[in-house]
Design an enzyme around this catalytic site. Structure first.
Site, PDB file in Angstrom:
ATOM      1  N   LYS A   1      27.941  10.567 -19.778  1.00 36.01           N
ATOM      2  CA  LYS A   1      26.994  10.711 -20.883  1.00 36.01           C
ATOM      3  C   LYS A   1      25.587  11.007 -20.340  1.00 36.01           C
ATOM      4  CE  LYS A   1      29.784   7.444 -23.642  1.00 36.01           C
ATOM      5  NZ  LYS A   1      29.762   6.200 -24.446  1.00 36.01           N
TER       6      LYS A   1
ATOM      7  N   TYR B   1      33.178  12.127 -31.924  1.00 34.71           N
ATOM      8  CA  TYR B   1      33.075  10.739 -32.384  1.00 34.71           C
ATOM      9  C   TYR B   1      33.487  10.561 -33.851  1.00 34.71           C
ATOM     10  CZ  TYR B   1      30.968   9.014 -28.065  1.00 34.71           C
ATOM     11  OH  TYR B   1      30.741   8.628 -26.755  1.00 34.71           O
TER      12      TYR B   1
ATOM     13  N   ASN C   1      26.283   3.216 -21.998  1.00 32.16           N
ATOM     14  CA  ASN C   1      27.390   2.785 -21.129  1.00 32.16           C
ATOM     15  C   ASN C   1      27.961   3.902 -20.269  1.00 32.16           C
ATOM     16  OD1 ASN C   1      28.855   4.064 -23.082  1.00 32.16           O
ATOM     17  ND2 ASN C   1      30.012   2.274 -23.761  1.00 32.16           N
TER      18      ASN C   1
ATOM     19  N   HIS D   1      32.475   8.150 -20.901  1.00 35.18           N
ATOM     20  CA  HIS D   1      33.515   8.130 -21.935  1.00 35.18           C
ATOM     21  C   HIS D   1      34.855   8.453 -21.291  1.00 35.18           C
ATOM     22  CE1 HIS D   1      35.929   9.189 -25.453  1.00 35.18           C
ATOM     23  NE2 HIS D   1      36.313  10.232 -24.749  1.00 35.18           N
TER      24      HIS D   1
ATOM     25  N   GLU E   1      40.836  15.718 -27.289  1.00 30.37           N
ATOM     26  CA  GLU E   1      39.499  15.814 -26.686  1.00 30.37           C
ATOM     27  C   GLU E   1      39.438  16.922 -25.638  1.00 30.37           C
ATOM     28  OE1 GLU E   1      38.320  11.126 -27.528  1.00 30.37           O
ATOM     29  OE2 GLU E   1      38.669  11.767 -25.456  1.00 30.37           O
TER      30      GLU E   1
HETATM   31  P1  GTP Z   1      34.095   5.715 -25.227  1.00 31.21           P
HETATM   32  O1  GTP Z   1      34.891   5.942 -23.980  1.00 31.21           O
HETATM   33  O2  GTP Z   1      32.665   6.200 -25.138  1.00 31.21           O
HETATM   34  O3  GTP Z   1      34.794   6.193 -26.486  1.00 31.21           O
HETATM   35  O4  GTP Z   1      33.921   4.132 -25.313  1.00 31.21           O
HETATM   36  P2  GTP Z   1      34.997   3.084 -25.766  1.00 31.21           P
HETATM   37  O5  GTP Z   1      36.303   3.736 -26.103  1.00 31.21           O
HETATM   38  O6  GTP Z   1      34.989   2.013 -24.729  1.00 31.21           O
HETATM   39  O7  GTP Z   1      34.333   2.509 -27.088  1.00 31.21           O
HETATM   40  P3  GTP Z   1      34.492   3.003 -28.611  1.00 31.21           P
HETATM   41  O8  GTP Z   1      35.313   4.241 -28.693  1.00 31.21           O
HETATM   42  O9  GTP Z   1      34.858   1.828 -29.425  1.00 31.21           O
HETATM   43  O10 GTP Z   1      32.976   3.364 -28.962  1.00 31.21           O
HETATM   44  C1  GTP Z   1      32.456   4.640 -28.616  1.00 31.21           C
HETATM   45  C2  GTP Z   1      31.039   4.476 -28.131  1.00 31.21           C
HETATM   46  O11 GTP Z   1      30.222   4.034 -29.195  1.00 31.21           O
HETATM   47  C3  GTP Z   1      30.865   3.417 -27.058  1.00 31.21           C
HETATM   48  O12 GTP Z   1      31.075   3.918 -25.762  1.00 31.21           O
HETATM   49  C4  GTP Z   1      29.438   3.007 -27.235  1.00 31.21           C
HETATM   50  O13 GTP Z   1      28.563   3.871 -26.529  1.00 31.21           O
HETATM   51  C5  GTP Z   1      29.216   3.190 -28.711  1.00 31.21           C
HETATM   52  N1  GTP Z   1      29.334   1.912 -29.404  1.00 31.21           N
HETATM   53  C6  GTP Z   1      30.452   1.218 -29.695  1.00 31.21           C
HETATM   54  N2  GTP Z   1      30.170   0.088 -30.337  1.00 31.21           N
HETATM   55  C7  GTP Z   1      28.807   0.068 -30.435  1.00 31.21           C
HETATM   56  C8  GTP Z   1      27.884  -0.835 -31.007  1.00 31.21           C
HETATM   57  O14 GTP Z   1      28.247  -1.885 -31.543  1.00 31.21           O
HETATM   58  N3  GTP Z   1      26.557  -0.482 -30.918  1.00 31.21           N
HETATM   59  C9  GTP Z   1      26.142   0.664 -30.316  1.00 31.21           C
HETATM   60  N4  GTP Z   1      24.829   0.949 -30.249  1.00 31.21           N
HETATM   61  N5  GTP Z   1      26.976   1.528 -29.784  1.00 31.21           N
HETATM   62  C10 GTP Z   1      28.287   1.234 -29.834  1.00 31.21           C
HETATM   63 MG    MG Z   2      36.462   5.382 -27.445  1.00 29.95          MG
END
Ligand code: GTP
Ligand code: MG
Length: 150
Positions: free
Chosen positions: A9, A49, A112, A115, A126
């Site tokens: 990212k 997303y 973080n 992805h 994707e």
């Molecule tokens: P990805 O690999 O990025 O998809 O991460 P993930 O699969 O571990 O998490 P998820 O798909 O649930 O969420 C996608 C992204 O949304 C995360 O990587 C975070 O950057 C963001 N995100 C998720 N939950 C939160 C939240 O509660 N607050 C904020 N600010 N961002 C969030």
């Molecule tokens: Mg995810």
């Protein structure tokens, strides 16, 4: 062989840890079959997303991912989808185990750094969303038989 979509990212790119992250996948033994840097369009980010459309952080997330260059990658190998998720670590970097990418290199859920596709279906969709077929290259590492029996 199995493939997954991995993206560094904008925070990872800006912090100069692209090499560090790619190294971890290389050292593990997975094979890089697609790589490019781009600033994602609004449309690409929203499609990527789409599952989070109704979440309160959706617009923040889309604004963030379109705010600068992203390094988009396709990695290949037996079990790569689940293994990459383990290398990456839990979504919230304060909960990610030390030794994982997020556990070692990040502190905030909204920053973080990486992805990874969360399953076989999302990996396929994707990869198709981010890459043209011609941008993904199959090749055989010269040390392949030292990595796997298969
Ligand atoms: P990805 O690999 O990025 O998809 O991460 P993930 O699969 O571990 O998490 P998820 O798909 O649930 O969420 C996608 C992204 O949304 C995360 O990587 C975070 O950057 C963001 N995100 C998720 N939950 C939160 C939240 O509660 N607050 C904020 N600010 N961002 C969030
Ligand atoms: Mg995810």
């Amino acid at each position: 062989a199995e493939r997954t979509f991995i993206a560094i990212k904008p925070d990872g790119v800006q912090r100069g840890i692209v090499g560090e992250i790619i190294s971890r996948f290389e050292r593990k033994g997975f094979k890089l079959v697609g790589l490019k840097q781009l600033i994602p369009s609004q449309s690409l980010a929203e499609q990527h997303y789409a599952v989070h459309k109704e979440r309160p952080f959706f617009s923040t997330l889309v604004n963030f991912i379109t705010s600068g260059p992203v390094v988009a990658m396709v990695w290949e190998g037996e079990g790569v989808i689940l293994s990459a998720r383990k290398l990456i670590g839990a979504t919230n970097p304060l909960q990610s185990e030390p030794g994982t990418i997020r556990g070692d290199l990040a502190i905030d859920i909204g920053r973080n750094i990486i992805h990874g596709s969360d399953g076989p279906e999302t990996a396929l969709s994707e990869i198709a969303l981010w890459f043209e077929v011609s941008e993904v290259t199959d090749w055989i590492p010269s040390d392949y038989s030292w990595r796997t029996e298969k």
